[in-house]
Design a protein around this motif. Sequence first.
Motif, mmCIF file in Angstrom:
data_model
loop_
_atom_site.group_PDB
_atom_site.id
_atom_site.type_symbol
_atom_site.label_atom_id
_atom_site.label_comp_id
_atom_site.label_asym_id
_atom_site.label_seq_id
_atom_site.Cartn_x
_atom_site.Cartn_y
_atom_site.Cartn_z
ATOM 1 N N VAL A 210 0.839 -1.204 0.000
ATOM 2 C CA VAL A 210 0.000 0.000 0.000
ATOM 3 C C VAL A 210 0.874 1.254 0.000
ATOM 4 C CG1 VAL A 210 -1.713 1.316 1.313
ATOM 5 C CG2 VAL A 210 -1.926 -1.177 1.128
ATOM 6 N N GLN A 211 1.915 1.267 0.847
ATOM 7 C CA GLN A 211 2.827 2.406 0.914
ATOM 8 C C GLN A 211 3.529 2.623 -0.426
ATOM 9 O OE1 GLN A 211 5.612 2.432 4.234
ATOM 10 N NE2 GLN A 211 7.232 3.306 2.935
ATOM 11 N N SER A 212 4.015 1.552 -1.030
ATOM 12 C CA SER A 212 4.721 1.657 -2.316
ATOM 13 C C SER A 212 3.790 2.153 -3.404
ATOM 14 C CB SER A 212 5.304 0.297 -2.702
ATOM 15 O OG SER A 212 6.230 -0.154 -1.744
ATOM 16 N N GLY A 213 2.560 1.626 -3.428
ATOM 17 C CA GLY A 213 1.601 2.060 -4.432
ATOM 18 C C GLY A 213 1.270 3.530 -4.299
ATOM 19 N N ARG A 214 1.051 3.990 -3.063
ATOM 20 C CA ARG A 214 0.744 5.398 -2.816
ATOM 21 C C ARG A 214 1.892 6.288 -3.312
ATOM 22 N NH1 ARG A 214 0.617 5.372 2.507
ATOM 23 N NH2 ARG A 214 -1.532 4.618 2.571
ATOM 24 N N TYR A 215 3.127 5.866 -3.060
ATOM 25 C CA TYR A 215 4.297 6.659 -3.461
ATOM 26 C C TYR A 215 4.421 6.716 -4.986
ATOM 27 C CZ TYR A 215 9.166 7.959 -4.180
ATOM 28 O OH TYR A 215 10.314 8.563 -4.634
ATOM 29 N N LEU A 216 4.330 5.568 -5.659
ATOM 30 C CA LEU A 216 4.549 5.527 -7.108
ATOM 31 C C LEU A 216 3.456 6.255 -7.885
ATOM 32 C CD1 LEU A 216 5.834 1.860 -7.539
ATOM 33 C CD2 LEU A 216 7.177 3.973 -7.610
ATOM 34 N N LYS A 217 2.245 6.298 -7.342
ATOM 35 C CA LYS A 217 1.162 6.988 -8.029
ATOM 36 C C LYS A 217 1.437 8.475 -8.202
ATOM 37 C CE LYS A 217 -2.531 3.734 -6.872
ATOM 38 N NZ LYS A 217 -3.740 3.481 -6.046
#
Length: 221
Positions: A210-217
């Motif tokens: 979830v953290q990685s997805g939020r950052y890459l978006k």
Amino acid sequence: MIQLGYASAILPDLSLEEVVQFTAENGFSTVELMCWPAGKAERRYAGVTHIDVVGFTAADAARVNDLAASAGITISGLGYYPNPLTPDQDEAQVAIDHIKRVIEAFGLNYDPSHMIWQHMDYLKPIRDFTDKLFHVHAKDVRLDKHRLDEVGIMATPLEFHVPKLPGLGDIDWGQFFSVLSDVGYDGPVCIEVEDRAYEDSLESRKASLVQSGRYLKNFMP
């Protein structure tokens, strides 16, 4: 448009159905399902079997695709890992040339973190193999200079680098996605978690995605 997803190896506790549910509920549009042969594997993040390909049939494929479609997501693919080749430079060049021919024939699942620990330009393959790029891994890595000063470049790579979540390592993800957009890439980008700091529990590993997805978006259209 680029499809953001993740490699399911980090969720060995979950069934295929639970992986699909987690994917849809957390804003991912695709997932790279692991299909290692069932049984013990010798290295970390291997041996995860969300699809058992032994005896896999067209009916099984249809069931998996139907499951994904009902959740509004897609299924993406697998990749290549560049193990150290050989200390003999002539043999190493032959191996590198062979890898390039394989890419030209079949396409490339690209992981920029592998280039970092090899001290290579992680943007160059995007430009060199634009028309062969069909899948991208989003995995970061941090080179530890103090460790490299102790062990030298002839040491095994894990002695001087640490896999990290996107944004916690040495890759400039803004620049990375900028070059992806320059070449017109619109395939899957799948987060691959190998960060030991997030391995303590299933909830921690879910949180890492979830953290990685939020950052890459932040860098995606």
